[in-house]
Design a protein around this motif. Structure first.
Motif, mmCIF file in Angstrom:
data_model
loop_
_atom_site.group_PDB
_atom_site.id
_atom_site.type_symbol
_atom_site.label_atom_id
_atom_site.label_comp_id
_atom_site.label_asym_id
_atom_site.label_seq_id
_atom_site.Cartn_x
_atom_site.Cartn_y
_atom_site.Cartn_z
ATOM 1 N N GLY A 259 0.830 -1.196 0.000
ATOM 2 C CA GLY A 259 0.000 0.000 0.000
ATOM 3 C C GLY A 259 0.864 1.245 0.000
ATOM 4 O O GLY A 259 0.963 1.947 0.998
ATOM 5 N N ARG A 260 1.527 1.503 -1.105
ATOM 6 C CA ARG A 260 2.499 2.590 -1.204
ATOM 7 C C ARG A 260 1.939 3.871 -0.602
ATOM 8 O O ARG A 260 0.861 4.322 -0.953
ATOM 9 N N GLY A 261 2.674 4.437 0.338
ATOM 10 C CA GLY A 261 2.240 5.665 0.975
ATOM 11 C C GLY A 261 1.515 5.442 2.274
ATOM 12 O O GLY A 261 1.350 6.365 3.057
ATOM 13 N N ALA A 262 1.050 4.200 2.512
ATOM 14 C CA ALA A 262 0.312 3.934 3.745
ATOM 15 C C ALA A 262 1.201 4.114 4.959
ATOM 16 O O ALA A 262 0.745 4.535 6.028
ATOM 17 N N SER A 263 2.508 3.781 4.837
ATOM 18 C CA SER A 263 3.402 3.900 5.974
ATOM 19 C C SER A 263 3.890 5.314 6.184
ATOM 20 O O SER A 263 4.426 5.646 7.234
ATOM 21 N N GLY A 264 3.739 6.165 5.169
ATOM 22 C CA GLY A 264 4.225 7.532 5.262
ATOM 23 C C GLY A 264 5.715 7.665 5.038
ATOM 24 O O GLY A 264 6.260 8.751 5.201
ATOM 25 N N ALA A 287 14.296 -2.627 7.549
ATOM 26 C CA ALA A 287 13.063 -1.851 7.644
ATOM 27 C C ALA A 287 11.909 -2.837 7.529
ATOM 28 O O ALA A 287 11.859 -3.621 6.584
ATOM 29 N N LEU A 288 11.000 -2.803 8.489
ATOM 30 C CA LEU A 288 9.973 -3.838 8.565
ATOM 31 C C LEU A 288 8.603 -3.218 8.811
ATOM 32 O O LEU A 288 8.398 -2.518 9.818
ATOM 33 N N PRO A 289 7.647 -3.422 7.895
ATOM 34 C CA PRO A 289 6.274 -2.978 8.152
ATOM 35 C C PRO A 289 5.692 -3.764 9.330
ATOM 36 O O PRO A 289 5.856 -4.978 9.413
ATOM 37 N N LEU A 290 5.011 -3.064 10.246
ATOM 38 C CA LEU A 290 4.485 -3.688 11.449
ATOM 39 C C LEU A 290 2.975 -3.876 11.350
ATOM 40 O O LEU A 290 2.297 -3.186 10.578
ATOM 41 N N PRO A 291 2.413 -4.789 12.133
ATOM 42 C CA PRO A 291 0.969 -5.071 12.052
ATOM 43 C C PRO A 291 0.091 -3.868 12.342
ATOM 44 O O PRO A 291 -1.031 -3.767 11.815
ATOM 45 N N ASP A 292 0.545 -2.925 13.173
ATOM 46 C CA ASP A 292 -0.293 -1.769 13.513
ATOM 47 C C ASP A 292 -0.181 -0.637 12.510
ATOM 48 O O ASP A 292 -0.692 0.464 12.736
ATOM 49 N N GLY A 293 0.518 -0.866 11.402
ATOM 50 C CA GLY A 293 0.665 0.160 10.378
ATOM 51 C C GLY A 293 1.948 0.960 10.490
ATOM 52 O O GLY A 293 2.248 1.748 9.585
ATOM 53 N N GLY A 294 2.682 0.785 11.574
ATOM 54 C CA GLY A 294 3.949 1.495 11.736
ATOM 55 C C GLY A 294 5.077 0.809 10.983
ATOM 56 O O GLY A 294 4.890 -0.207 10.305
ATOM 57 N N PHE A 357 8.325 4.139 13.722
ATOM 58 C CA PHE A 357 7.638 5.301 13.164
ATOM 59 C C PHE A 357 6.145 5.046 13.071
ATOM 60 O O PHE A 357 5.699 4.011 12.559
ATOM 61 N N ASP A 358 5.360 6.011 13.586
ATOM 62 C CA ASP A 358 3.896 5.953 13.535
ATOM 63 C C ASP A 358 3.419 6.920 12.467
ATOM 64 O O ASP A 358 3.526 8.147 12.647
ATOM 65 N N PRO A 359 2.914 6.441 11.331
ATOM 66 C CA PRO A 359 2.517 7.349 10.255
ATOM 67 C C PRO A 359 1.315 8.220 10.618
ATOM 68 O O PRO A 359 1.146 9.319 10.060
ATOM 69 N N ALA A 360 0.497 7.749 11.532
ATOM 70 C CA ALA A 360 -0.689 8.533 11.895
ATOM 71 C C ALA A 360 -0.296 9.821 12.609
ATOM 72 O O ALA A 360 -0.863 10.900 12.344
ATOM 73 N N SER A 361 0.642 9.749 13.530
ATOM 74 C CA SER A 361 1.058 10.928 14.290
ATOM 75 C C SER A 361 2.340 11.555 13.772
ATOM 76 O O SER A 361 2.705 12.655 14.188
ATOM 77 N N GLY A 362 3.038 10.865 12.880
ATOM 78 C CA GLY A 362 4.316 11.357 12.390
ATOM 79 C C GLY A 362 5.407 11.317 13.438
ATOM 80 O O GLY A 362 6.404 12.042 13.329
ATOM 81 N N THR A 363 5.242 10.459 14.436
ATOM 82 C CA THR A 363 6.183 10.389 15.556
ATOM 83 C C THR A 363 7.176 9.256 15.365
ATOM 84 O O THR A 363 6.795 8.143 14.988
ATOM 85 N N LEU A 364 8.436 9.543 15.648
ATOM 86 C CA LEU A 364 9.488 8.533 15.621
ATOM 87 C C LEU A 364 9.971 8.315 17.053
ATOM 88 O O LEU A 364 10.452 9.245 17.712
ATOM 89 N N VAL A 469 23.886 1.797 5.274
ATOM 90 C CA VAL A 469 23.178 3.077 5.314
ATOM 91 C C VAL A 469 21.708 2.790 5.000
ATOM 92 O O VAL A 469 21.377 1.998 4.117
ATOM 93 N N LEU A 470 20.824 3.427 5.777
ATOM 94 C CA LEU A 470 19.375 3.282 5.606
ATOM 95 C C LEU A 470 18.771 4.686 5.607
ATOM 96 O O LEU A 470 19.010 5.472 6.531
ATOM 97 N N VAL A 471 18.011 4.993 4.564
ATOM 98 C CA VAL A 471 17.407 6.323 4.411
ATOM 99 C C VAL A 471 15.891 6.170 4.413
ATOM 100 O O VAL A 471 15.342 5.332 3.688
ATOM 101 N N ALA A 472 15.233 6.988 5.238
ATOM 102 C CA ALA A 472 13.767 7.040 5.273
ATOM 103 C C ALA A 472 13.345 8.466 4.980
ATOM 104 O O ALA A 472 13.736 9.393 5.697
ATOM 105 N N ARG A 473 12.547 8.648 3.943
ATOM 106 C CA ARG A 473 12.063 9.973 3.542
ATOM 107 C C ARG A 473 10.572 10.052 3.844
ATOM 108 O O ARG A 473 9.796 9.223 3.378
ATOM 109 N N VAL A 474 10.180 11.075 4.624
ATOM 110 C CA VAL A 474 8.774 11.208 5.036
ATOM 111 C C VAL A 474 7.998 11.783 3.856
ATOM 112 O O VAL A 474 8.320 12.843 3.308
ATOM 113 N N GLU A 475 6.969 11.053 3.486
ATOM 114 C CA GLU A 475 6.144 11.479 2.357
ATOM 115 C C GLU A 475 4.997 12.369 2.818
ATOM 116 O O GLU A 475 4.574 12.315 3.983
ATOM 117 N N ALA A 476 4.519 13.167 1.904
ATOM 118 C CA ALA A 476 3.403 14.071 2.230
ATOM 119 C C ALA A 476 2.105 13.284 2.408
ATOM 120 O O ALA A 476 1.901 12.274 1.760
#
Length: 476
Positions: A259-264, A287-294, A357-364, A469-476
């Motif tokens: 679900g591209r973009g679902a993780s933010g 980098a691992l998608p988690l069951p709660d969407g994070g 990372f929680d995509p709903a709150s944008g909190t790391l 090296v691991l890069v994570a870019r926050v999407e809009a």
């Protein structure tokens, strides 16, 4: 018997390759000159002195051949270190040899008269065989009795060819001494003909080559040992690479999140080997998608190289993934990994960063164990995140790892890395090497472009250690 000044000298230090090449050339020239003298030497059947001179020429040719071979091994880099076992053998065998001195102390002559059955041995030959002159010399029939059983047919064949067919003798055999020692002798000889052209006697020069052959054996054995170790090292390296590739994320480049973009997050990573490909270490990224969407983000590094490091890394990364999926927070994850290393059969030290990372709150939410802090790039400026307390994994027991929290904004770029990426030749780390890339990372449109930028700037230099090296870019 002619005397000879001692040629023994203390062993010099290994010369430069050009010097060895020059010595080889001079040895070849000298060998050719001696061989020419040998061919020109006229041997009279009834002149023992001329026979002795010819035998010395033969001996000199053999010596120069041996010298040329040894110089060639030195030039080609054949291993010369001697194992403890080989050194013990050399010490024991040396005790059974004639005292060190002139070359002629290891060379003797003999003549067996077929008409009178008289045998004449030089004093040196008695010493080589470990016999007292009063005991008498060995006849041709008695000589095989002091040889090793497997060498007796060779001596019989050489003597027969000489006496019956008139062929020169040139061969080696081993003799057993009365004290249990063993020596290797090189024998050259020829028939002495009477006036009618029949064989009247056999004359020979015997040279003790025990040290030479033992040295060749030790060099050959050391070379074989080095070859086996090299093969084992290649096999271990291959296994370490296969284990690492099986454990690290199967994706290369951007992480295909469902679900591209679902993780933010737009995520990409790369493993960078060390300048020496033999050093496969315990670095990881994931980098691992988690069951709660994070999304779980992690990098780490274990001490050591090869299979022990990669197997320990596989164990830790598997445990980390399991705890992240179970909902364990980053600080508690670090604590459990520390306990796991402490209970491991092969204790090690390691550093790590674990983020959630929680995509709903944008909190790391993140924690670290003696590892470089993640770098946050925002609006073209980079800075390391303030690090919560955390010691190296495996350093001590009963440690509590703090965790911290930061809010990420759309367009932010988070860079996680192991210290091998920014380690300099003096083994210190320089985070400014990455922070200086802030303008280029701000222009990048994807995480994969960010990783490519990092690799272009830092991935091509020869590193002392491997890196991730691991890069994570926050999407809009």
């Amino acid at each position: 018997m002619p005397s000879h000044l001692s040629a023994d000298r203390p062993a010099p230090q290994p010369p430069e390759r050009t010097a060895v090449d020059a010595l080889i050339s001079r040895t070849r020239l000298l060998r050719g000159d001696v061989d020419a003298v040998r061919r020109d030497t006229s041997v009279m059947d009834d002149d023992p002195q001329l026979r002795w001179q010819r035998a010395l020429c033969e001996l000199a040719v053999h010596q120069l051949d041996d010298l040329g071979e040894h110089l060639g091994q030195l030039r080609d880099g054949i291993p010369h270190q001697v194992t403890a076992e080989g050194a013990a053998e050399d010490t024991a065998a040396t005790a059974a040899e004639p005292a060190a001195g002139s070359l002629l102390s290891r060379v003797g002559s003999a003549e067996w008269n077929l008409l009178t059955d008289e045998v004449s041995w030089s004093d040196e030959l008695y010493r080589i065989f470990g016999r007292e002159p009063g005991t008498g010399a060995l006849s041709l029939d008695e000589l095989p009795s002091v040889l090793l059983a497997e060498d007796q047919p060779l001596l019989t064949s050489m003597v027969t060819d000489c006496l019956v067919d008139g062929r020169p003798i040139d061969g080696e055999f081993r003799i057993l001494l009365s004290d249990g020692g063993m020596r290797t002798l090189h024998m050259t000889g020829e028939p002495v003909l009477d006036e009618e052209g029949c064989t009247a006697s056999m004359w020979a020069v015997l040279r003790d080559v025990s040290r030479l052959r033992r040295g060749q054996h030790i060099v050959g054995r050391t070379r074989d040992t080095a070859r086996r170790r090299e093969q084992m090292a290649r096999a271990e390296h291959r296994m370490a690479v296969e284990l690492q590739e099986a454990v690290l994320p199967p994706w290369r480049g951007s992480l295909p999140l469902p679900g591209r973009g679902a993780s933010g997050l737009d995520i990409a990573g790369r493993y960078l080997p060390s300048g020496s490909s033999d050093l496969i270490g315990g670095d990881w990224y994931d980098a691992l998608p988690l069951p709660d969407g994070g999304t779980m983000l992690t990098v780490g590094d274990l001490t050591g190289h090869g299979i022990p490091a990669t197997s320990a890394m596989a164990m830790l990364l598997g445990a980390l993934r399991g705890m992240a999926v179970a909902g364990v927070g980053p600080g508690a994850v670090m604590g459990h990994l520390n306990q796991l290393i402490e209970c491991s059969a092969q204790p090690a030290l390691g550093s790590a960063v674990c983020c959630r990372f929680d995509p709903a709150s944008g909190t790391l939410v993140w924690a670290q164990a003696g590892h470089p802090a993640p770098l946050l790039f925002r609006d073209g400026v980079g800075r390391p995140l303030p690090a919560p307390d955390g010691v190296l994994l495996g350093a001590t027991s009963g440690v509590t790892y703090e965790q911290d929290q930061v809010d990420l904004l759309p367009g932010d770029v988070l860079v996680l890395h192991t210290d091998g990426l920014t380690r300099r030749s003096d083994r210190s780390t320089d985070p400014d090497m990455l922070l200086g890339l802030a303008p280029r990372l701000a222009r990048a449109r994807t995480a994969q472009e960010c990783v490519r930028t990092v690799v272009e700037e830092l991935g091509t230099a020869e590193r002392l250690d491997d890196a991730c090296v691991l890069v994570a870019r926050v999407e809009a």
